[in-house]
Design a protein around this motif. Structure first.
Motif, PDB file in Angstrom:
ATOM      1  N   ILE A  72       4.121  -5.421  -2.759  1.00 54.60           N
ATOM      2  CA  ILE A  72       2.819  -5.074  -3.344  1.00 54.60           C
ATOM      3  C   ILE A  72       1.833  -6.217  -3.134  1.00 54.60           C
ATOM      4  CG2 ILE A  72       1.610  -4.649  -5.520  1.00 54.60           C
ATOM      5  CD1 ILE A  72       4.111  -3.092  -6.445  1.00 54.60           C
ATOM      6  N   GLY A  97       0.552  -6.276   0.414  1.00 53.94           N
ATOM      7  CA  GLY A  97      -0.541  -5.319   0.537  1.00 53.94           C
ATOM      8  C   GLY A  97      -0.542  -4.440   1.771  1.00 53.94           C
ATOM      9  N   LEU A 111       0.712   0.273   1.446  1.00 58.49           N
ATOM     10  CA  LEU A 111       0.964   0.345   0.008  1.00 58.49           C
ATOM     11  C   LEU A 111       1.353   1.744  -0.469  1.00 58.49           C
ATOM     12  CD1 LEU A 111      -1.694  -2.068  -1.544  1.00 58.49           C
ATOM     13  CD2 LEU A 111       0.787  -2.301  -1.562  1.00 58.49           C
ATOM     14  N   VAL A 145       4.960   1.693  -0.051  1.00 55.99           N
ATOM     15  CA  VAL A 145       5.557   0.725  -0.978  1.00 55.99           C
ATOM     16  C   VAL A 145       5.643   1.322  -2.373  1.00 55.99           C
ATOM     17  CG1 VAL A 145       5.235  -1.500  -2.136  1.00 55.99           C
ATOM     18  CG2 VAL A 145       4.862  -1.313   0.330  1.00 55.99           C
ATOM     19  N   TYR A 146       4.530   1.901  -2.825  1.00 57.65           N
ATOM     20  CA  TYR A 146       4.508   2.481  -4.175  1.00 57.65           C
ATOM     21  C   TYR A 146       5.447   3.684  -4.275  1.00 57.65           C
ATOM     22  CZ  TYR A 146       0.600  -0.435  -5.728  1.00 57.65           C
ATOM     23  OH  TYR A 146      -0.179  -1.500  -6.107  1.00 57.65           O
ATOM     24  N   SER A 185       0.733   5.665  -5.380  1.00 61.85           N
ATOM     25  CA  SER A 185       0.955   6.095  -4.002  1.00 61.85           C
ATOM     26  C   SER A 185       0.049   7.263  -3.647  1.00 61.85           C
ATOM     27  CB  SER A 185       2.423   6.497  -3.811  1.00 61.85           C
ATOM     28  OG  SER A 185       2.643   7.006  -2.513  1.00 61.85           O
TER      29      SER A 185
END
Length: 207
Positions: free
Chosen positions: A116, A119, A122, A125-126, A150
């Motif tokens: 996170i 960056g 993302l 990632v989320y 997300s």
């Protein structure tokens, strides 16, 4: 050359700490069936001629058991979970399982925080964080927070479906069905038919 064991993170072998790194591995059987498995800091030695117990970083005692016949020596990882497993040593009719555990949840949370902070990508990632909180930690509140982040960046059928599953577990079945149908339509449009079938059957169960 000595047998080597490498771990990129700290690991507990039979409850004893073994820091991340590479170690030589030695097994000492005994007449009562109890084996000592040692992880040694000297990784350049060959055979057992230079084996020095003073260089053992961790050693554990485990009982040998009877196994189905193995023609050759086998060392493998078995009974794996997210946080544990065994190093299984098998030869002829003897089997020795050395248990290990990992602080996977701690590592995963640190990786999530680092990703996170970095960056990049993302939305993925989320979503991956949300899925981990949902599947592994059973923390639906954190899962919902991450999946909504997300979706705010880039809607995807995977994220919509995960949010639908979270809503359904909250008892909001009507909202879950609506979102699940939306996820199914997107999955079909993207020709992800395996996932579309999974979504469809799940939502059908809710209905």
């Amino acid at each position: 050359a000595c047998t080597k064991f490498t771990s990129s993170t700290d690991v507990k072998i039979g409850g004893k700490n073994l820091p991340a790194g590479t170690y030589s591995v030695f097994a000492t059987p005994s007449n009562n069936g109890e084996w000592t498995i040692a992880f040694n800091s000297d990784i350049e030695q060959g055979g057992t001629g230079n084996y020095d117990t003073k260089k053992d970083v961790a050693s554990v005692k485990v009982k040998a058991t009877t196994n189905s016949f193995n023609e050759t020596l086998v060392i493998e990882f078995n009974t794996l979970t997210n946080n544990s497993g065994v190093i299984s040593i098998q030869w002829e009719k003897v089997r020795v399982d050395v248990p290990f555990t990992l602080a996977t949840d701690q590592f995963a949370k640190a990786n999530i925080d680092a990703a996170i902070k970095k960056g990049e990508n993302l939305e993925d990632v989320y979503y991956n964080a949300a899925n981990y909180f949902y599947q592994s930690l059973k923390n639906n509140k954190s899962a919902m927070t991450h999946v909504e982040k997300s979706l705010s960046l880039k809607p995807s059928f995977r994220a919509y479906f995960l949010k639908a599953r979270l809503l359904q577990e909250e008892g909001k079945t009507a909202e879950a069905i609506e979102l699940g149908d939306k996820a199914h339509k997107m999955a079909v449009e993207e020709k992800s038919m395996g996932y579309a079938s999974f979504i469809e059957s799940t939502v059908k169960g809710w209905k």
